[in-house]
Design an enzyme around this catalytic site. Structure first.
Site, PDB file in Angstrom:
ATOM      1  N   GLN A  78     -39.971  -9.856 -37.102  1.00  0.00           N
ATOM      2  CA  GLN A  78     -38.861  -9.082 -36.549  1.00  0.00           C
ATOM      3  C   GLN A  78     -37.559  -9.868 -36.687  1.00  0.00           C
ATOM      4  O   GLN A  78     -37.204 -10.673 -35.832  1.00  0.00           O
ATOM      5  CB  GLN A  78     -39.114  -8.721 -35.083  1.00  0.00           C
ATOM      6  CG  GLN A  78     -38.065  -7.757 -34.572  1.00  0.00           C
ATOM      7  CD  GLN A  78     -38.440  -7.122 -33.256  1.00  0.00           C
ATOM      8  OE1 GLN A  78     -39.546  -7.252 -32.762  1.00  0.00           O
ATOM      9  NE2 GLN A  78     -37.490  -6.422 -32.680  1.00  0.00           N
ATOM     10  N   PHE A  79     -36.835  -9.595 -37.771  1.00  0.00           N
ATOM     11  CA  PHE A  79     -35.582 -10.311 -38.041  1.00  0.00           C
ATOM     12  C   PHE A  79     -34.526 -10.044 -36.971  1.00  0.00           C
ATOM     13  O   PHE A  79     -33.622 -10.856 -36.765  1.00  0.00           O
ATOM     14  CB  PHE A  79     -35.038  -9.976 -39.431  1.00  0.00           C
ATOM     15  CG  PHE A  79     -34.411  -8.618 -39.552  1.00  0.00           C
ATOM     16  CD1 PHE A  79     -33.047  -8.451 -39.375  1.00  0.00           C
ATOM     17  CD2 PHE A  79     -35.188  -7.501 -39.850  1.00  0.00           C
ATOM     18  CE1 PHE A  79     -32.467  -7.202 -39.498  1.00  0.00           C
ATOM     19  CE2 PHE A  79     -34.617  -6.255 -39.974  1.00  0.00           C
ATOM     20  CZ  PHE A  79     -33.251  -6.095 -39.794  1.00  0.00           C
ATOM     21  N   THR A  80     -34.628  -8.942 -36.247  1.00  0.00           N
ATOM     22  CA  THR A  80     -33.609  -8.604 -35.243  1.00  0.00           C
ATOM     23  C   THR A  80     -33.623  -9.560 -34.047  1.00  0.00           C
ATOM     24  O   THR A  80     -32.703  -9.517 -33.224  1.00  0.00           O
ATOM     25  CB  THR A  80     -33.758  -7.152 -34.747  1.00  0.00           C
ATOM     26  OG1 THR A  80     -35.043  -6.993 -34.159  1.00  0.00           O
ATOM     27  CG2 THR A  80     -33.565  -6.165 -35.891  1.00  0.00           C
TER      28      THR A  80
END
Length: 150
Positions: A78-80
C-alpha cells in the site's frame, strides 16, 4: 518501511472480481516502502510483527503472538501509507518508492515473515487495484515505522 497491522477475525483480498487470498484469525498487514528502506528494515519489521503480543491468552490479556496462536497473515502492498497531506487537499505520494525498489523489499518482507513463522503468508497483488475486506478483532490496529523503531 511503514506498516499498518490489524488483528483480524478474517480478511480477504479480491482483484478484478477474483478472490486471490483469504485468511481466518490472524494479522492483516498493509506495507508501504520508501526509497531509504533496506532489507534490514524488512527483516526488523517481520520479526516485530510475528512476535508482537497482541492476541489474548487464557486470561483475556494480550500476551500471545500470531505465531503462538497459530494465526494466519495476509500482507498487502500500500503505497498510500507514505502520503503527504502537507500542501492542500490532494495527497502527494512522492515519498513512496517506485516499483523497482518497492517490489524487492515487499517480497523480502513476505519472505522474512515466512522464515519467522515457518508458514508462508498470504499476499495481495502488488500494484493492482485491490478490494480488501476484513473484520478487525478488538479493534486492534497498530502502526509501525522502521525509521522510528519504537
Amino acid at each position: 518501511m511503514r506498516i499498518v497491522l490489524q488483528r483480524v477475525a478474517h480478511a480477504s483480498v479480491t482483484v478484478e472480481g477474483q478472490l486471490i487470498s483469504k485468511i481466518g484469525r490472524g494479522l492483516l498487514i498493509l506495507v508501504g516502502v520508501e526509497d531509504a528502506d533496506t532489507f534490514s528494515d524488512a527483516e526488523w519489521l517481520a520479526k516485530k510483527v510475528v512476535h508482537l503480543r497482541i492476541f489474548d491468552d487464557e486470561n483475556g490479556v494480550m500476551n500471545r503472538s500470531v505465531e503462538e496462536v497459530g494465526g494466519e497473515v495476509l500482507i498487502i502492498s500500500q503505497f498510500t501509507l507514505f502520503a503527504s497531506t502537507k500542501k492542500g487537499n490532494r495527497p502527494s505520494y512522492i515519498r513512496a518508492s517506485k516499483h523497482e525498489h518497492a517490489i524487492p523489499l515487499y517480497e523480502r518482507f513476505c519472505l522474512y515473515v515466512e522464515e519467522e513463522m515457518g508458514v508462508k503468508p498470504k499476499t495481495g497483488k502488488f500494484g493492482a487495484d485491490m478490494k480488501v475486506e476484513l473484520l478487525n478483532d478488538g479493534p486492534v490496529t497498530i502502526c509501525i515505522d522502521s525509521r522510528q523503531k519504537e
